[in-house]
Write an enzyme that holds these catalytic residues in place. Structure first.
Site, PDB file in Angstrom:
ATOM      1  CE1 TYR A  93       0.919  75.286  52.164  1.00 26.29           C
ATOM      2  CE2 TYR A  93      -0.745  73.571  52.021  1.00 26.29           C
ATOM      3  CZ  TYR A  93       0.091  74.367  52.772  1.00 26.29           C
ATOM      4  OH  TYR A  93       0.099  74.253  54.147  1.00 26.29           O
ATOM      5  CG  PHE A 132       6.396  70.456  59.470  1.00 26.40           C
ATOM      6  CD1 PHE A 132       5.975  70.428  58.133  1.00 26.40           C
ATOM      7  CD2 PHE A 132       7.140  71.557  59.895  1.00 26.40           C
ATOM      8  CE1 PHE A 132       6.296  71.474  57.260  1.00 26.40           C
ATOM      9  CE2 PHE A 132       7.473  72.594  59.026  1.00 26.40           C
ATOM     10  CZ  PHE A 132       7.038  72.559  57.710  1.00 26.40           C
ATOM     11  N   PRO A 133       3.846  66.327  60.765  1.00 32.86           N
ATOM     12  CG  PRO A 133       2.171  64.970  59.836  1.00 32.86           C
ATOM     13  CD  PRO A 133       2.724  66.368  59.805  1.00 32.86           C
ATOM     14  CG  LEU A 134       5.175  61.785  58.448  1.00 35.01           C
ATOM     15  CD1 LEU A 134       4.932  61.270  57.030  1.00 35.01           C
ATOM     16  CD2 LEU A 134       5.345  60.618  59.420  1.00 35.01           C
ATOM     17  N   GLY A 135       7.900  65.420  60.292  1.00 35.47           N
ATOM     18  CA  GLY A 135       9.106  66.257  60.285  1.00 35.47           C
ATOM     19  C   GLY A 135       9.132  67.275  59.161  1.00 35.47           C
ATOM     20  N   PRO A 195      12.396  65.222  57.001  1.00 42.42           N
ATOM     21  CG  PRO A 195      11.515  63.927  55.255  1.00 42.42           C
ATOM     22  CD  PRO A 195      12.464  65.074  55.539  1.00 42.42           C
ATOM     23  CG  LEU A 196       9.947  62.905  62.397  1.00 40.82           C
ATOM     24  CD1 LEU A 196       8.769  62.098  62.927  1.00 40.82           C
ATOM     25  CD2 LEU A 196      10.504  63.832  63.481  1.00 40.82           C
TER      26      LEU A 196
END
Ligand SMILES: NC(=O)c1ccc[n+]([C@@H]2O[C@H](COP(=O)([O-])OP(=O)(O)OC[C@H]3O[C@@H](n4cnc5c(N)ncnc54)[C@H](OP(=O)(O)O)[C@@H]3O)[C@@H](O)[C@H]2O)c1
Length: 298
Positions: free
Chosen positions: A70, A219-222, A226-227
């Site tokens: 990163y 990617f828990p929020l997309g 984002p979701l």
């Protein structure tokens, strides 16, 4: 949510990685968003990035997910600048298996020498003598691809025997690859893409829970997109929460072996996300949310 203090936040309970003394609060932090645009170069606001890391740890987060690719190097250097010497109990989970091309692409780095160099890059940039947990990252950009992982994992197991790595996890893998890996070394965690709208791993998560292995969805929020869902919006409005908080609370209630690493470059979003650990979703709400991803898959 506008509360200025993050004291007394419930971080969602805890989970001890199998065969270790590492007990992680279930709400952690993913550091990828701290690098510059496209996860490349330094952030526009270095002080802001450092503030996010310090606020996370001050709020009780004891699990940070990172990688030396990163930036490259930037995210680990920010973690060191913000938090070194590290507080007792802080677990930094990094990953090996990728590198960045000069065009900012994401390339595999799974040869023996690349893995050895990667460990030393992480040690140097994080300022550590040994890495707490290293995930071997294989597969495509966001989905696993079947195939043997014996060769690179054998190198990681060797680095573990040398004391440079304490524990090993896998990222972007299938159940078959986990089974192959477990014949080579102990696996403490899996990091695959999963969220309320992307539920390919439902059955895998169950099998991991039975084995006591942690699952840390990326990617828990997309992630980069984002979701967005009217069901999430309506649920959030009804619960006086935000859609992102609902998405995180859903994950925490989905399975006790799920540990969260939502990423953000903003202290405001960080505070909002940490508070999701205190949000309890009634069962009828969970049923509604399940419809977003087409229902549970086994
Ligand atoms: N193993 C792998 O292959 C892999 C791949 C990708 C990621 N990861 C790991 O997983 C971690 C999490 O993934 P991620 O950061 O890519 O995706 P994510 O957590 O799903 O979402 C991050 C995105 O959501 C935004 N966001 C965060 N909180 C928000 C909130 N409360 N309201 C509105 N927007 C919000 C962030 O923007 P702001 O910065 O503006 O908040 C960012 O654009 C990463 O940090 C990384 O450590 C691993």
């Amino acid at each position: 949510m506008t509360t200025q203090t993050t004291a007394q936040i419930d971080l969602g309970g805890s989970f001890t990685l199998p065969g270790t003394s590492m007990t992680l609060n279930r709400m952690g932090y993913g550091a990828m968003q701290l690098a510059g645009p496209q996860v490349w170069g330094p952030p526009r606001d270095v002080d802001g990035a450092i503030a996010v890391l310090r606020e996370a740890v001050a709020s009780g987060v004891n699990h940070i997910d990172t990688s030396d690719f990163y930036g490259p190097h930037v995210t680990n250097q920010l973690i060191k600048q913000a938090l070194h010497p590290y507080p007792d109990g802080l677990v930094i989970v990094t990953k090996l298996g990728a590198r960045r091309g000069e065009d900012k692409s994401w390339l595999h780095a799974l040869s023996r020498q690349e893995l050895i160099d990667g460990v030393h890059d992480n040690l140097r940039n994080l300022g550590l003598d040994s890495l707490d947990v290293v995930n071997l990252r294989v597969g495509g950009i966001s989905e696993p691809t079947e195939g043997s992982i014996e060769e690179p994992l054998t190198v990681l197991a060797e680095l573990k025997r040398q004391g440079l790595i304490r524990h090993i996890g896998l990222s972007n893998v299938t159940p078959k690859q986990l089974a192959e890996a477990q014949a080579i070394t102990e696996i403490v965690c899996i990091q695959n893409m999963y969220n309320v709208a992307h539920r390919t791993d439902d059955g895998f998560i169950h099998d991991l829970a039975v084995q006591g292995i942690a699952y840390m969805p990326f990617f828990p929020l997309g992630g980069f997109t984002p979701l967005q869902s009217s069901t999430l919006d309506a649920t959030a409005a009804a619960l006086d929460a935000t859609p992102m908080q609902v998405a995180l609370a859903w994950l925490l209630q989905r399975s006790p072996n799920i540990l969260l690493i939502p990423g953000t470059s903003s202290v405001g979003h960080l505070r909002e996300n940490l508070k999701a650990a205190m949000l309890r979703l009634p069962s009828e709400v969970i049923a509604d949310l399940d419809s977003i991803g087409g229902g549970p898959r086994q």
